[in-house]
Write a protein that holds these residues in place. Structure first.
Motif, PDB file in Angstrom:
ATOM      1  N   GLU A 236       0.851  -1.190   0.000  1.00 27.55           N
ATOM      2  CA  GLU A 236       0.000   0.000   0.000  1.00 27.55           C
ATOM      3  C   GLU A 236       0.882   1.234   0.000  1.00 27.55           C
ATOM      4  O   GLU A 236       1.980   1.233   0.567  1.00 27.55           O
ATOM      5  CB  GLU A 236      -0.913   0.032   1.236  1.00 27.55           C
ATOM      6  CG  GLU A 236      -1.972  -1.052   1.272  1.00 27.55           C
ATOM      7  CD  GLU A 236      -2.855  -0.950   2.511  1.00 27.55           C
ATOM      8  OE1 GLU A 236      -2.437  -0.240   3.467  1.00 27.55           O
ATOM      9  OE2 GLU A 236      -3.941  -1.551   2.536  1.00 27.55           O
ATOM     10  N   PHE A 237       0.413   2.282  -0.664  1.00 25.85           N
ATOM     11  CA  PHE A 237       1.094   3.568  -0.601  1.00 25.85           C
ATOM     12  C   PHE A 237       0.044   4.664  -0.741  1.00 25.85           C
ATOM     13  O   PHE A 237      -1.134   4.395  -1.022  1.00 25.85           O
ATOM     14  CB  PHE A 237       2.197   3.687  -1.662  1.00 25.85           C
ATOM     15  CG  PHE A 237       1.711   3.644  -3.083  1.00 25.85           C
ATOM     16  CD1 PHE A 237       1.424   4.817  -3.779  1.00 25.85           C
ATOM     17  CD2 PHE A 237       1.564   2.428  -3.743  1.00 25.85           C
ATOM     18  CE1 PHE A 237       0.987   4.776  -5.094  1.00 25.85           C
ATOM     19  CE2 PHE A 237       1.128   2.382  -5.067  1.00 25.85           C
ATOM     20  CZ  PHE A 237       0.838   3.560  -5.737  1.00 25.85           C
ATOM     21  N   THR A 238       0.444   5.886  -0.557  1.00 27.50           N
ATOM     22  CA  THR A 238      -0.492   7.016  -0.543  1.00 27.50           C
ATOM     23  C   THR A 238      -0.663   7.618  -1.924  1.00 27.50           C
ATOM     24  O   THR A 238       0.325   7.880  -2.623  1.00 27.50           O
ATOM     25  CB  THR A 238      -0.011   8.096   0.438  1.00 27.50           C
ATOM     26  OG1 THR A 238       0.151   7.515   1.732  1.00 27.50           O
ATOM     27  CG2 THR A 238      -1.010   9.238   0.521  1.00 27.50           C
TER      28      THR A 238
ATOM     29  N   SER B 253      -5.415   9.223  -0.211  1.00 30.68           N
ATOM     30  CA  SER B 253      -6.064   7.918  -0.113  1.00 30.68           C
ATOM     31  C   SER B 253      -5.020   6.802  -0.172  1.00 30.68           C
ATOM     32  O   SER B 253      -3.935   6.962  -0.727  1.00 30.68           O
ATOM     33  CB  SER B 253      -7.071   7.726  -1.254  1.00 30.68           C
ATOM     34  OG  SER B 253      -8.078   8.718  -1.209  1.00 30.68           O
ATOM     35  N   THR B 254      -5.381   5.661   0.400  1.00 28.84           N
ATOM     36  CA  THR B 254      -4.495   4.497   0.372  1.00 28.84           C
ATOM     37  C   THR B 254      -4.711   3.720  -0.920  1.00 28.84           C
ATOM     38  O   THR B 254      -5.833   3.317  -1.231  1.00 28.84           O
ATOM     39  CB  THR B 254      -4.764   3.575   1.574  1.00 28.84           C
ATOM     40  OG1 THR B 254      -4.507   4.299   2.791  1.00 28.84           O
ATOM     41  CG2 THR B 254      -3.867   2.349   1.532  1.00 28.84           C
ATOM     42  N   LEU B 255      -3.651   3.527  -1.670  1.00 23.01           N
ATOM     43  CA  LEU B 255      -3.724   2.803  -2.928  1.00 23.01           C
ATOM     44  C   LEU B 255      -3.207   1.382  -2.745  1.00 23.01           C
ATOM     45  O   LEU B 255      -2.160   1.169  -2.129  1.00 23.01           O
ATOM     46  CB  LEU B 255      -2.916   3.515  -4.017  1.00 23.01           C
ATOM     47  CG  LEU B 255      -3.283   4.974  -4.305  1.00 23.01           C
ATOM     48  CD1 LEU B 255      -2.541   5.465  -5.541  1.00 23.01           C
ATOM     49  CD2 LEU B 255      -4.787   5.136  -4.497  1.00 23.01           C
ATOM     50  N   ALA B 256      -3.952   0.421  -3.271  1.00 20.21           N
ATOM     51  CA  ALA B 256      -3.581  -0.989  -3.173  1.00 20.21           C
ATOM     52  C   ALA B 256      -2.659  -1.354  -4.329  1.00 20.21           C
ATOM     53  O   ALA B 256      -2.890  -0.963  -5.472  1.00 20.21           O
ATOM     54  CB  ALA B 256      -4.830  -1.869  -3.196  1.00 20.21           C
TER      55      ALA B 256
ATOM     56  N   THR C  11      -6.680   5.688  -7.803  1.00 17.61           N
ATOM     57  CA  THR C  11      -7.621   6.160  -6.787  1.00 17.61           C
ATOM     58  C   THR C  11      -9.072   5.866  -7.184  1.00 17.61           C
ATOM     59  O   THR C  11      -9.496   6.160  -8.304  1.00 17.61           O
ATOM     60  CB  THR C  11      -7.455   7.674  -6.576  1.00 17.61           C
ATOM     61  OG1 THR C  11      -6.133   7.941  -6.104  1.00 17.61           O
ATOM     62  CG2 THR C  11      -8.462   8.201  -5.555  1.00 17.61           C
TER      63      THR C  11
ATOM     64  N   SER D 221      -8.286   0.146  -4.113  1.00 21.09           N
ATOM     65  CA  SER D 221      -7.758   1.409  -3.603  1.00 21.09           C
ATOM     66  C   SER D 221      -8.867   2.272  -3.024  1.00 21.09           C
ATOM     67  O   SER D 221     -10.028   2.179  -3.419  1.00 21.09           O
ATOM     68  CB  SER D 221      -7.036   2.187  -4.712  1.00 21.09           C
ATOM     69  OG  SER D 221      -5.824   1.560  -5.054  1.00 21.09           O
ATOM     70  N   GLY D 222      -8.461   3.128  -2.086  1.00 21.42           N
ATOM     71  CA  GLY D 222      -9.412   4.051  -1.482  1.00 21.42           C
ATOM     72  C   GLY D 222      -9.634   5.281  -2.341  1.00 21.42           C
ATOM     73  O   GLY D 222      -9.087   5.406  -3.441  1.00 21.42           O
TER      74      GLY D 222
ATOM     75  N   ASP E 103      -0.952   9.991  -9.300  1.00 24.80           N
ATOM     76  CA  ASP E 103      -0.882   8.671  -8.673  1.00 24.80           C
ATOM     77  C   ASP E 103       0.340   7.894  -9.163  1.00 24.80           C
ATOM     78  O   ASP E 103       1.030   7.220  -8.392  1.00 24.80           O
ATOM     79  CB  ASP E 103      -2.147   7.869  -8.983  1.00 24.80           C
ATOM     80  CG  ASP E 103      -3.307   8.207  -8.049  1.00 24.80           C
ATOM     81  OD1 ASP E 103      -3.080   8.873  -7.028  1.00 24.80           O
ATOM     82  OD2 ASP E 103      -4.445   7.792  -8.359  1.00 24.80           O
TER      83      ASP E 103
ATOM     84  N   GLN F 119       3.361   9.200  -7.541  1.00 23.73           N
ATOM     85  CA  GLN F 119       3.396   8.729  -6.149  1.00 23.73           C
ATOM     86  C   GLN F 119       3.933   7.296  -6.108  1.00 23.73           C
ATOM     87  O   GLN F 119       4.700   6.934  -5.208  1.00 23.73           O
ATOM     88  CB  GLN F 119       1.998   8.786  -5.543  1.00 23.73           C
ATOM     89  CG  GLN F 119       1.473  10.184  -5.266  1.00 23.73           C
ATOM     90  CD  GLN F 119       2.192  10.853  -4.108  1.00 23.73           C
ATOM     91  OE1 GLN F 119       3.074  11.691  -4.311  1.00 23.73           O
ATOM     92  NE2 GLN F 119       1.839  10.486  -2.887  1.00 23.73           N
TER      93      GLN F 119
END
Length: 404
Positions: free
Chosen positions: A7-9, A14-17, A66, A71-72, A86, A89
């Motif tokens: 996971e990363f931001t 939001s938290t991305l899977a 996102t 992902s959130g 994204d 990121q």
């Protein structure tokens, strides 16, 4: 190959899977994969391409943008610009936790986003697009029936691939305000454009435009009869194979570990990673992997040592039976040998001299297919016991060890 869930931001916090597909041993390089519009990191094409690159020695990070997949965040609040953010990121995450990606791959709109983001990734040496549009706004044909409603109401719910998505006016404005011309013409990285001539989602002319905009080094590979999503296994495998062959011109990867150049007559076993049980095996130019199950602390990327011994017994048995049948011209169509290994108490072995403790027992179940008589089947069963590996395992064995 093993896969780690990460996971990363994302761009909005939001938290991305994500999934990181790793090769055996230390990766030679890292890659980043961007999925198609409203798809996810787990579509078959993404998995197959990542697996093939991992087998080559390249670790691949694939993630859900996102509001998509696992992902959130809210998809309705995203756009083409946020996809680029994204991606950057994800690059930063790889750079901080592992190593910046040398290879960037994008599918469909993900390919357009990769092209737009590539200039901000100085470490990247090569870029691959699959069915990518020449301009991001091409994606609007998917929602053409709702554009008037979106501009009147500010947003609208549309069905994409059978799923409802909320599209806002800002999405259309954002995607229409972005062009790839400058990004592609100033890429300064090797580019591979892959496209299917019969792609009904993104027409082939898009690939031609991308190729014309790009400067050398650039390559084009047609995906023949594939559809836009590479939904057929053989099409995804072909794309994966072509990417793997092409990328070796620009990224230094090694198909097999350099320590595995075993001399003639030697079977060499070397640790793939000091922190795992995974072993690289080299024998006469052939490469195998041995490992232990997760229950024993391994990653189970290959057979266990005892399974390899059982495989040797089974293979030798099948070969010996086939050789005899061929010599005697028996109507044997197929041989299958199932081998299992267990530790059993010595008293359970009628033919063993050992009185106490446990012994190793290999059990073989041989299936012979063909128009064979009972007498021929009985004879082939006798021949199976003459397999050289069988005789070695039952005979007296000496193992001599020296430190070098």
């Amino acid at each position: 190959m093993k896969t780690e869930r990460l996971e990363f931001t994302g761009f909005d916090g939001s938290t991305l899977a994500a999934r990181l597909d790793l090769p055996v041993g230390k990766p030679a390089a890292y890659a980043l994969f961007a999925h198609c519009f409203t798809c996810s990191k787990d579509i078959p094409a993404a998995r197959r391409i990542a697996q093939r690159l991992a087998s080559l020695g390249i670790a691949v990070l694939r993630f859900d943008f996102t509001g998509l997949g696992h992902s959130g965040g809210e998809f309705a609040n995203t756009g083409f610009s946020s996809n680029i953010q994204d991606l950057l990121q994800a690059v930063e995450f790889l750079r901080d936790q592992y190593e910046a990606p040398q290879l960037l791959i994008g599918h469909s709109l993900g390919g357009a986003a990769i092209l737009a983001a590539a200039g901000s990734v100085p470490e990247a040496k090569a870029v691959v697009t699959i069915g990518a549009p020449a301009e991001p706004e091409h994606v609007l044909h998917n929602i053409s029936d709702h554009i008037d409603e979106i501009f009147i109401e500010g947003e609208a719910e549309v069905l994409l691939a059978g799923r409802p998505f909320t599209i806002k006016e800002q999405f259309i404005e954002d995607i229409c305000g972005t062009t790839l011309t400058d990004a592609v013409s100033s890429l300064k990285k090797a580019l591979l454009v892959m496209h299917a001539p019969l792609d009904e989602t993104v027409e082939l002319e898009n690939a031609a435009k991308l190729f014309q905009m790009a400067k050398h080094p650039k390559s084009f590979i047609t995906l023949d009869s594939a559809d836009h999503l590479l939904s057929r296994a053989e099409d995804a495998e072909y794309a994966a194979e072509m990417i793997s062959a092409w990328v070796q011109r620009y990224i230094d990867v090694t198909l097999l570990p350099k320590l595995m150049d075993a001399p003639e007559g030697i079977t060499r076993v070397s640790e793939a990673d000091a922190n795992s049980f995974t072993q690289d095996i080299s024998a006469a130019g052939h490469h195998l992997i041995a490992d232990e199950p997760a229950s024993y602390g391994g990653s189970y990327l290959g057979p266990t040592p005892y399974q390899l011994v059982a495989a040797g017994l089974g293979a030798c048995t099948s070969m010996t039976v086939r050789m005899y049948a061929r010599q005697k011209q028996l109507p044997l169509e197929h041989v299958q040998v199932d081998v299992s290994h267990n530790k059993v108490h010595a008293q359970d072995c009628e033919s063993c001299d050992q009185n106490g403790g446990k012994i190793d027992r290999f059990e073989r179940r041989i299936t012979l297919t063909g128009d064979l008589t009972d007498e021929q089947r009985t004879r082939l069963l006798e021949i199976a016991d003459r397999c050289p590996v069988h005789r070695t395992l039952e005979g007296e064995i000496e193992i001599k060890t020296e430190l070098v």
